[in-house]
Scaffold this motif. Structure first.
Motif, mmCIF file in Angstrom:
data_model
loop_
_atom_site.group_PDB
_atom_site.id
_atom_site.type_symbol
_atom_site.label_atom_id
_atom_site.label_comp_id
_atom_site.label_asym_id
_atom_site.label_seq_id
_atom_site.Cartn_x
_atom_site.Cartn_y
_atom_site.Cartn_z
ATOM 1 N N PRO A 39 0.798 -1.227 0.000
ATOM 2 C CA PRO A 39 0.000 0.000 0.000
ATOM 3 C C PRO A 39 0.838 1.288 0.000
ATOM 4 O O PRO A 39 0.313 2.364 -0.312
ATOM 5 N N LEU A 40 2.117 1.188 0.337
ATOM 6 C CA LEU A 40 2.982 2.375 0.376
ATOM 7 C C LEU A 40 3.547 2.764 -0.990
ATOM 8 O O LEU A 40 4.098 3.854 -1.135
ATOM 9 N N MET A 41 3.444 1.900 -1.965
ATOM 10 C CA MET A 41 4.152 2.124 -3.226
ATOM 11 C C MET A 41 3.789 3.440 -3.919
ATOM 12 O O MET A 41 4.671 4.138 -4.415
ATOM 13 N N ALA A 42 2.524 3.795 -3.959
ATOM 14 C CA ALA A 42 2.139 5.059 -4.611
ATOM 15 C C ALA A 42 2.764 6.251 -3.890
ATOM 16 O O ALA A 42 3.260 7.187 -4.525
ATOM 17 N N GLU A 43 2.776 6.201 -2.566
ATOM 18 C CA GLU A 43 3.359 7.295 -1.784
ATOM 19 C C GLU A 43 4.884 7.341 -1.952
ATOM 20 O O GLU A 43 5.468 8.420 -2.066
ATOM 21 N N VAL A 44 5.522 6.196 -2.003
ATOM 22 C CA VAL A 44 6.968 6.145 -2.215
ATOM 23 C C VAL A 44 7.311 6.776 -3.564
ATOM 24 O O VAL A 44 8.229 7.592 -3.668
ATOM 25 N N ARG A 45 6.569 6.445 -4.595
ATOM 26 C CA ARG A 45 6.810 7.051 -5.920
ATOM 27 C C ARG A 45 6.572 8.551 -5.885
ATOM 28 O O ARG A 45 7.319 9.318 -6.474
ATOM 29 N N ARG A 46 5.509 8.966 -5.214
ATOM 30 C CA ARG A 46 5.192 10.404 -5.159
ATOM 31 C C ARG A 46 6.320 11.167 -4.468
ATOM 32 O O ARG A 46 6.764 12.203 -4.958
ATOM 33 N N VAL A 47 6.817 10.645 -3.369
ATOM 34 C CA VAL A 47 7.906 11.297 -2.645
ATOM 35 C C VAL A 47 9.182 11.283 -3.489
ATOM 36 O O VAL A 47 9.908 12.287 -3.557
ATOM 37 N N ALA A 48 9.454 10.189 -4.157
ATOM 38 C CA ALA A 48 10.660 10.078 -4.989
ATOM 39 C C ALA A 48 10.691 11.147 -6.082
ATOM 40 O O ALA A 48 11.764 11.632 -6.453
ATOM 41 N N ALA A 49 9.526 11.526 -6.569
ATOM 42 C CA ALA A 49 9.457 12.527 -7.649
ATOM 43 C C ALA A 49 10.030 13.879 -7.236
ATOM 44 O O ALA A 49 10.484 14.644 -8.086
ATOM 45 N N ASP A 50 10.043 14.170 -5.944
ATOM 46 C CA ASP A 50 10.531 15.461 -5.460
ATOM 47 C C ASP A 50 11.951 15.400 -4.898
ATOM 48 O O ASP A 50 12.415 16.354 -4.285
ATOM 49 N N LEU A 51 12.619 14.274 -5.102
ATOM 50 C CA LEU A 51 13.986 14.101 -4.598
ATOM 51 C C LEU A 51 14.977 14.099 -5.760
ATOM 52 O O LEU A 51 14.576 13.915 -6.916
ATOM 53 N N PRO A 52 16.257 14.286 -5.482
ATOM 54 C CA PRO A 52 17.263 14.269 -6.557
ATOM 55 C C PRO A 52 17.576 12.833 -6.996
ATOM 56 O O PRO A 52 18.673 12.323 -6.860
ATOM 57 N N LEU A 53 16.519 12.187 -7.505
ATOM 58 C CA LEU A 53 16.618 10.820 -7.995
ATOM 59 C C LEU A 53 16.135 10.763 -9.439
ATOM 60 O O LEU A 53 15.289 11.564 -9.849
ATOM 61 N N VAL A 54 16.655 9.811 -10.176
ATOM 62 C CA VAL A 54 16.226 9.562 -11.554
ATOM 63 C C VAL A 54 15.486 8.240 -11.567
ATOM 64 O O VAL A 54 15.973 7.242 -11.017
ATOM 65 N N ALA A 55 14.325 8.218 -12.182
ATOM 66 C CA ALA A 55 13.571 6.981 -12.364
ATOM 67 C C ALA A 55 13.880 6.435 -13.748
ATOM 68 O O ALA A 55 13.976 7.197 -14.717
ATOM 69 N N THR A 56 14.057 5.126 -13.839
ATOM 70 C CA THR A 56 14.333 4.496 -15.131
ATOM 71 C C THR A 56 13.458 3.266 -15.329
ATOM 72 O O THR A 56 13.021 2.634 -14.367
ATOM 73 N N GLN A 57 13.242 2.962 -16.602
ATOM 74 C CA GLN A 57 12.622 1.710 -17.027
ATOM 75 C C GLN A 57 13.472 1.193 -18.166
ATOM 76 O O GLN A 57 13.689 1.909 -19.153
ATOM 77 N N GLY A 58 13.984 0.008 -18.014
ATOM 78 C CA GLY A 58 14.849 -0.544 -19.048
ATOM 79 C C GLY A 58 16.086 0.301 -19.286
ATOM 80 O O GLY A 58 16.584 0.370 -20.409
ATOM 81 N N GLY A 59 16.558 0.985 -18.244
ATOM 82 C CA GLY A 59 17.750 1.812 -18.354
ATOM 83 C C GLY A 59 17.522 3.189 -18.947
ATOM 84 O O GLY A 59 18.446 3.984 -19.070
ATOM 85 N N VAL A 60 16.288 3.496 -19.317
ATOM 86 C CA VAL A 60 15.942 4.792 -19.920
ATOM 87 C C VAL A 60 15.215 5.645 -18.880
ATOM 88 O O VAL A 60 14.287 5.164 -18.206
#
Length: 77
Positions: A39-60
């Motif tokens: 149940p935390l996954m949506a919140e984890v993604r939302r918080v990650a969006a505002d951090l100095p992190l890069v999200a990737t899928q298949g290395g892109v």
């Protein structure tokens, strides 16, 4: 409810432990925060969006806010 600050701290700790070239699954952070992590996954993604992190899928790089399916996170360069 897990505080946003705790989620952010966990995400950044994982990112720094891995280093700038390695990625991790956001579920790793959720699993550290709660035994009932799914149940935390949506919140984890939302918080990650505002951090100095890069999200990737298949290395892109993808937008964590709109990406569908599994993503990985890593430190922004």
């Amino acid at each position: 409810m897990i505080p946003e600050e705790a989620i952010a701290a966990t995400l950044m700790e994982l990112a720094h432990r891995r280093g700038p070239r390695a990625s991790f699954c956001p579920s790793e952070a959720a699993r550290l925060l709660s035994p009932d992590w799914r149940p935390l996954m949506a919140e984890v993604r939302r918080v990650a969006a505002d951090l100095p992190l890069v999200a990737t899928q298949g290395g892109v790089a993808v937008d964590v806010r709109s990406a569908k399916g599994p993503i990985r996170l890593r430190l922004a360069e």
